[in-house]
Structures are given as structure tokens and as C-alpha cells.
Design an enzyme around this catalytic site. Structure first.
Site, PDB file in Angstrom:
ATOM      1  N   ASP A 192       0.974  -1.350   0.026  1.00  0.00           N
ATOM      2  CA  ASP A 192      -0.031  -0.162   0.041  1.00  0.00           C
ATOM      3  C   ASP A 192       0.828   1.190   0.081  1.00  0.00           C
ATOM      4  OD1 ASP A 192      -2.483   1.802   0.202  1.00  0.00           O
ATOM      5  OD2 ASP A 192      -3.377  -0.263   1.006  1.00  0.00           O
ATOM      6  N   HIS A 263      -2.725   3.203  -4.819  1.00  0.00           N
ATOM      7  CA  HIS A 263      -1.964   2.808  -3.604  1.00  0.00           C
ATOM      8  C   HIS A 263      -0.722   2.126  -3.882  1.00  0.00           C
ATOM      9  CE1 HIS A 263      -5.711   3.268  -1.056  1.00  0.00           C
ATOM     10  NE2 HIS A 263      -6.452   3.029  -1.993  1.00  0.00           N
ATOM     11  N   GLU A 327      -9.638   2.794  -5.863  1.00  0.00           N
ATOM     12  CA  GLU A 327      -8.983   4.253  -5.606  1.00  0.00           C
ATOM     13  C   GLU A 327      -7.827   4.803  -6.253  1.00  0.00           C
ATOM     14  OE1 GLU A 327     -11.008   4.349  -1.121  1.00  0.00           O
ATOM     15  OE2 GLU A 327      -9.019   3.540  -1.183  1.00  0.00           O
TER      16      GLU A 327
HETATM   17  C1  ACM Z   1     -11.069  -0.563  -0.086  1.00  0.00           C
HETATM   18  O1  ACM Z   1     -11.630  -0.503   0.951  1.00  0.00           O
HETATM   19  N1  ACM Z   1     -10.715   0.620  -0.654  1.00  0.00           N
HETATM   20  C2  ACM Z   1     -11.075  -1.673  -0.981  1.00  0.00           C
END
Ligand code: ACM
Ligand code: ZN
Length: 754
Positions: A192, A263, A327
């Protein structure tokens, strides 16, 4: 002396003559003879495996017995007639993988699985029939016949090791929790923005640089500073092999997640050539979504990811590889010449299609190695990759859409499956927000009604997600997963017919003792007093109501005052105070407290011009004058009203003319979540509630705590009975901000009139 000691240990076993059967998840069928009686498991009990491949089950049973009851059983190949546990595998017709039958009778116990994992699940049921707490040498196991099999083939738990790092011992403990609940997938989130946690031999900087950050924000985002502590860690490939084997011995598949294209900060900080701007980048020290992502135009990005996935696939035998996909802002791609060139050469419509191109290309590579991808539901945008399984997290719609396109789905919708959300309305520790109590998890139904049977079969199961922004240590993770994970296990394993909340509640009291036995931390929110604040009939204060689900007599007091009294009806509160309610359960005091802030508006009659949004309705207009100031942002949604694109305009009747000189409105600000403070607050006075005169306007928003803040409007001393308070919505979100072009949210939780 020694004899006496032994006698003490034996007592608990002797007094529990016939136990109720309290297995979580609830088996499909449990039959007990009419006269309750028990077989006694003891150090002389033999265990015999009549099929091959059951060593894991025997060693799991023996390890558990040794750890919690301090003895082991002797495996044997020729069993005596009595006091024996028989384990065997038999192909049973019409059963799903993991099915088993167990019978406990006078002469011993027989567990028959339709495969070795079925026997393992039978062992889990047996463990839950043992008494807790357990220090005894003769363990009663109630006579019974159990037939059992799982409802869903995918029963998962996730753990984010990117935001915080958890060591190998804890990962193993977590895997044991999964096994104890008859779950079979561990989704291991390994990369991440805040840390890259898996050793990749070809790219050593990923763990030399990417596994470490130079600080972490303090408190709830946006935080109160940075702790400046060098933080990180990673798993070596040897450790990963050890964990994969540890899980496999428990019939658990580990699915690694390598996040892309978003991420990606930790990877970019390690190898800046992977980004659109080429850096410099840092391993992030705060939470959220970041604009710098993998460059989707550059072939070297794909070469890097293919190399990483090669090493990942060599370590993880799982059929599924999770590639993230959630995201991913398109900000950098819009201005990156290489990304734009890719859009042209591939004839893509826009940057969303570029994300789809990215995922398709990675899927093709993963498929070429005989594996399948799982992605978060954003991978639906721009068209699903042909063989992808979708993990639906932004609600259930992504899962519904994918199932309708004949893609497999794993349900993890935030409202039911996000174990990073608070489970108590009185949560003291910091969480990301939301409110997901135990019974809501329990009542989750993974198969949406809107799917026809042919589509519904694509719902493989569900999973609890554990994002660790606000879980920096093992105990906090345990606190967040328990008891919700136990509830989810029943959703996933038990048949719909046997799933029953009242029965689960009865078993829960034993389950809490099991957590103690396992040395697992857990939330006590279930025991908590439920509190509510109600309007008083005469508008002369507010009423505080407390309830407990155990029908126990409750007591009340005020902080700072010694005396307490029996609670019989909602308590009238008429000034600022800390009210405390409690009751006694199993010799433990269960207590709740509530801070009340009083001002001239508290408890008064209030009306709203515009309705709040249905999901953020609190207790209606009264929420704004109930004396409770929300200091926990979105963690307290029930104490706020939310307005999407509309203003919050309230008229308060002070009951009689009062002299006032200021009004303070409590609101939120979290631009990343599209929540804006009011553009301004305007205050009006009126003698009759019909004709209002403007007193003053203010735009001066002051942050008080995290995303909480206030706007105060000061004006010359005014005598008025009615006060109108208009908090103006910011309207459509301006370009350059998250959610640009959409209506902004306005959240208000209290109006003070002084
Ligand atoms: C997530 O909670 N961004 C998959
Ligand atoms: Zn680019």
C-alpha cells in the site's frame, strides 16, 4: 498438597455433567439424545486415523488440547473398543467440500469427512464442545449426532499489513482464528502507500526503501501532527513460505494482494521510474488516496509488475491473485504524455478506459501462468477483464453487476463487512468511523434478492475486511474482529435455516470465554448499555434513556457526585453534566457515560426547513439541540444530520424572549470525503417565528478535533424568542477537489445559542 491441587482441577469437569452444545458457526443439524450424557475425553483417549492425510487434523487437536488443557492424545493404529476417537474420510454423496458428520457416544467419537478438510472442520466442532475455561483432565463431550457442511465455498478474512505491519507470530494467530471459525481464505493485503511488505528478490529496494516510512500521523485523519518515528517491516520469502504452509495445514488458502495501479506510493518511492512524474516520491505517512500511481502508459511498469507477480505466484499456490484496482485517481494520467500516448495508440476513450486496459493486461499475464485475478469493484469500470472475480466493497452493486455479467463475486460491502468500522456507539478508541454493530454483521445476507438463481450462484461468499490505519497493534486488531468475525462465520457457514440471532446470542456468552481462553482481545460493545436522548414534553431539558438487554436492574449517577440511584425511567437532564449509567453482569460492572453540553437552545422546540438525507437522519431536527456534541466525526453518524447539496436551516423556539449574543454551529470538514463546512452561517431573530431579521453572518470555520469544527456568529446582544440558523451548503464541488462537479455534503451535529 498435590492431591488437593488435582482435586481442584477436577471439579469443573465433574460439575458440568451435560453441556449444551454451543458451536459457532451453527452446524446444519445437531441431534442430542433425550437424556443428556457425556463421553469423557481424557489423557487415555486414543485417536485413530482410518484414512490417510489426516495428520493435520490430529496435530491441530493435540496442539489445542495441550495448549489449553495440558494433555495430548496418543495416536494409535489399533484401537481398543472404548475411549477412542475415530477419524476417517468417506466420499459422501451429494455433499459439498468440507462436509462432515460427527457422532459422540458412550464408546467414543467418530468424525467422518467427505474430504480431509471435512474432518478438520469436525475437529473444530469437537473443540467447541469442550468446557471453557479448561484446566481439567476429563473433558465432557455431550452425546450427539452432527451433520454439517458449509453454505458458501468462500469464507474469508482480510488483513491490511500495509498501513501497519504485523509480525509472523500474529499472522499465525490470525490464521488460527480463521481456522477456528471454519473459514478457508486469508486475504493478505501486502502493499500500500504506507508500506511494501513482501520481499521481491529482483527489486530489493521495495523492502529496503518501500517497507519503511519516516513517521505516522497522530490521531484520526487529518491528524494532530506526525510522530516522526521510523516505522515498518516486511516478510521475507522464507517467512511467507512458512505462513502459506501454516495456513495450508489448516485448509486455508492465502490470497496475496499486490495493489495496482493505485495505492502505489511505497513502490514508487522505491523505484521512481514507475510513476508518471518520476518523483521524488515518499512512503506515505498519512492515510487516504494519493494522486501518484503506477504510470499506465509505460511498458516498464508492466515489466516490473510481471516480474513481481512471477515471484508472488511462486510463493503463493492460490488459484487467485488479488491485484487491487481500487481508488486510483486519474490525475497524473491526464497530464502524463506517456499515458496519453497509450490512450491514443490503444484507441481508448479516456483515463477510465486506460485503467481497464491496465487491469486487462495484468489479467492476461496472470491467466497465462494459470492463475485468476480478483479485483475490487472498480475493475468493473470501463469493462471487466474476461476472467476476473470481483470483490464488491462499495456496497453490493458492484457484486450484483458482476454476477449479472456471469463473473464470480466475493461480497465485502462496507456497511456489513468492514471490521475497521466502530462496533459501539460509545467507542473510545480511534476508528475510521462508521457503525457496524454485531447484529448487523450477523444479519448480513451475501446473496442479493435481485439476482436470479443463475446469477446468484456466482456469489462465492463473503469476507471481513480489516484495514489497519487505526490498528497499530495485535490487541487492537483482535478487538476489532471479535466478536464480529464469529458472527460472519455463521453467515458464511451455517444454512440460512439454522442461522438465528437469539440462539447466537446464547452461544456468545460461551464464545467470550473462548476468546479469553485463546488470549484474544475482544470488544465488549455487545454488553453495553444502549443510550438515547429524547425530547422532554415541556422543552425544559432532555431525557436520557438507558437500556440493557439482560433485564438487569440499572443505576444512575452524575460524575463528581457520590450518590447513585436505581434507574426506573428516562432521566430529565437540565444542565451540563456527565451522566453515568451502570448495571452488574457476572460480577462485572458495565458502565456507560454521556457528556451533556447545555445552552439556551438545548431541548427546545426545533424545526427544519429542508429534510436531511435519509441515511444521515439522526433523531431528526432534535439531534441539533439534544445537548450532545459529536467530537468523533463520522464515527458518530447517529449524532449528526447530513445534507447533500442542500442547506441546513433550523428554527428554534426558545420558549420565551431571551437575550442572546452568539450562535455556534458544530459541523464537519473532510474534503477527501466530499464533506465541506458551510459556506457561511447566518443567524436571524424573530418575536413571532414568522418575520425574521438577519443579525449577522460568519464564514469563520475553526477546526476543533480531527474533522470536527465550528462556526461561531457573534452579534450585539439581542432579545428574541425565535432564532433561525442557516448553514449554507457549499454547493457543487469546485474543480481540483475530490468529487468535483458533484454536490457537497454538509454535516451538522449541534447548534449552541448563548
Ligand atoms: C477499499 O476499501 N479501498 C477496497
Ligand atoms: Zn503515465
Amino acid at each position: 498438597m498435590k492431591k488437593l491441587f488435582l482435586a481442584c482441577l477436577l471439579i469443573p469437569a465433574l460439575i458440568v455433567q451435560s453441556q449444551e452444545i454451543n458451536i459457532i458457526p451453527e452446524p446444519v443439524s445437531v441431534r442430542q439424545p433425550r437424556i443428556h450424557a457425556s463421553f469423557y475425553l481424557n489423557v487415555g483417549t486414543q485417536i485413530i486415523s482410518e484414512s490417510s492425510g489426516l495428520e493435520n487434523s490430529i496435530s491441530y487437536l493435540n496442539d489445542y488440547l495441550y495448549r489449553f488443557y495440558h494433555f495430548k492424545l496418543t495416536p494409535t493404529s489399533i484401537a481398543s473398543r472404548n475411549n477412542v476417537i475415530h477419524l476417517n474420510v468417506k466420499q459422501m454423496i451429494n455433499t459439498v467440500p468440507g462436509a462432515y458428520i460427527m457422532s459422540v457416544r458412550e464408546d467414543g467419537i467418530t468424525i467422518t469427512g467427505n474430504s480431509p478438510d471435512g474432518v478438520f472442520y469436525g475437529i473444530q466442532s469437537l473443540l467447541q464442545m469442550l468446557p471453557v475455561p479448561g484446566a481439567a483432565y476429563r473433558l465432557p463431550v455431550a452425546y450427539c449426532e452432527i451433520i454439517d457442511y458449509p453454505r458458501f465455498p468462500y469464507r474469508g478474512m482480510h488483513l491490511d499489513c500495509g498501513r501497519h505491519f504485523f509480525n509472523v507470530d500474529f499472522i499465525k494467530k490470525y490464521i488460527d482464528f480463521i481456522a477456528l471459525h471454519k473459514m478457508n481464505y486469508f486475504h493478505w493485503h501486502l502493499t500500500d502507500d504506507q508500506g511494501w511488505r513482501i520481499e521481491i528478490k529482483k527489486y530489493p529496494r521495495l523492502t529496503q526503501i518501500g517497507a519503511w516510512r519516516n513517521g505516522t500521523i497522530i490521531g484520526r485523519y487529518p491528524g494532530n501532527g506526525n510522530d516522526s518515528i521510523h516505522y515498518g517491516g516486511y516478510y521475507t520469502q522464507e517467512q511467507i513460505k512458512e505462513i502459506v504452509k501454516y495456513a495450508a495445514d489448516r485448509y486455508i488458502t492465502v490470497i496475496p494482494e499486490i495493489e495496482m495501479p493505485g495505492h502505489a506510493s511505497a513502490a514508487l518511492a522505491s523505484y521512481p521510474f514507475l510513476g508518471c512524474t518520476k518523483g521524488p516520491y515518499q512512503v506515505q505517512q498519512t492515510w487516504g488516496v494519493f494522486d501518484d500511481v503506477f504510470c499506465a502508459g509505460n511498458d516498464s511498469t508492466y515489466k516490473f509488475l510481471d516480474d513481481v507477480l512471477d515471484e508472488v505466484m511462486a510463493l503463493f499456490p492460490s488459484k487467485y491473485i488479488h491485484i487491487g484496482g481500487d481508488e486510483c485517481p486519474k490525475t497524473r494520467w491526464k497530464t502524463c504524455p506517456i499515458c496519453q500516448k497509450r490512450i491514443r495508440t490503444e484507441k481508448l476513450r479516456d483515463e477510465h478506459a486506460l485503467q481497464s486496459y491496465f487491469i486487462h493486461r495484468i489479467e492476461k499475464y496472470v491467466n497465462s501462468k494459470g492463475r485468476m485475478i480478483i479485483g475490487w469493484d472498480e475493475i468493473l469500470e470501463g469493462g471487466l477483464a474476461p476472467n476476473a472475480t470481483v470483490m464488491s466493497w462499495r456496497g453490493e452493486q458492484g457484486g450484483i453487476d458482476a454476477a449479472r455479467q456471469n463473473h464470480d463475486v466475493i461480497m465485502t460491502p462496507g456497511d456489513w463487512c468492514y471490521f475497521d468500522h466502530s462496533q459501539s456507539e460509545h467507542e473510545d478508541s480511534i476508528t475510521i468511523g462508521g457503525y457496524l454493530p454485531l447484529n448487523k454483521v450477523y444479519n448480513y445476507e451475501p446473496v442479493p434478492d435481485s439476482l436470479i438463481p443463475d446469477q446468484a450462484k456466482h456469489i462465492l461468499g463473503a469476507q471481513g475486511n480489516v484495514w489497519t490505519e487505526y490498528m497499530s497493534n495485535d490487541r487492537k486488531v483482535e478487538y476489532m474482529i471479535f466478536p464480529r468475525m464469529s458472527a460472519l462465520s455463521e453467515v458464511l457457514w451455517s444454512s440460512k435455516r439454522t442461522r438465528n440471532w437469539d440462539n447466537f446470542e446464547k452461544k456468545l456468552l460461551i464464545q467470550f470465554k473462548r476468546y479469553d481462553l485463546w488470549n484474544a482481545n475482544y470488544s465488549r460493545a455487545y454488553f453495553e448499555l444502549k443510550t438515547s436522548v429524547l425530547p422532554s414534553k415541556n422543552y425544559n431539558g432532555v431525557l436520557w434513556k438507558i437500556e440493557n438487554k439482560f433485564n438487569k436492574r440499572m443505576f444512575m449517577k452524575f460524575a463528581g457526585i457520590d450518590s447513585s440511584w436505581g434507574y426506573t425511567e428516562p432521566q430529565l437532564i437540565q444542565k451540563s453534566c456527565v451522566a453515568i449509567g451502570n448495571f452488574n453482569l457476572d460480577n462485572r460492572v458495565v458502565e456507560v457515560s454521556q457528556v451533556f453540553h447545555f445552552n439556551k437552545a438545548t431541548g427546545k422546540k426545533i424545526t427544519l426547513t429542508y429534510e436531511p438525507y435519509k441515511n444521515y437522519y439522526g433523531d431528526g431536527a432534535f439531534t441539533l439541540v439534544n445537548g450532545i456534541q459529536n467530537d468523533k466525526g463520522m464515527a458518530r453518524p447517529s449524532e449528526m444530520l447530513g445534507f447533500l447539496g442542500t442547506d441546513c436551516e433550523a428554527v428554534i423556539d426558545l420558549g420565551k424572549p431571551e437575550s442572546i449574543s452568539n450562535v455556534t454551529v458544530h459541523t464537519l470538514k473532510d474534503i477527501a470525503s466530499w464533506i465541506w463546512p458551510p459556506k457561511y452561517v447566518e443567524v436571524f431573530s424573530s418575536p413571532d417565528g414568522l418575520n425574521f431579521t438577519s443579525l449577522k453572518k460568519s464564514e469563520d470555520f475553526k477546526t476543533s478535533n480531527g474533522m470536527n469544527g465550528t462556526i461561531t456568529v457573534n452579534f450585539p446582544l439581542t432579545n428574541t424568542r425565535f432564532v433561525k440558523v442557516l448553514a449554507k451548503n457549499q454547493g457543487v464541488i469546485q474543480a481540483g477537489n475530490p468529487g468535483a462537479g458533484y454536490d457537497s455534503w454538509l454535516f451538522e451535529d449541534e447548534i449552541e445559542v448563548n
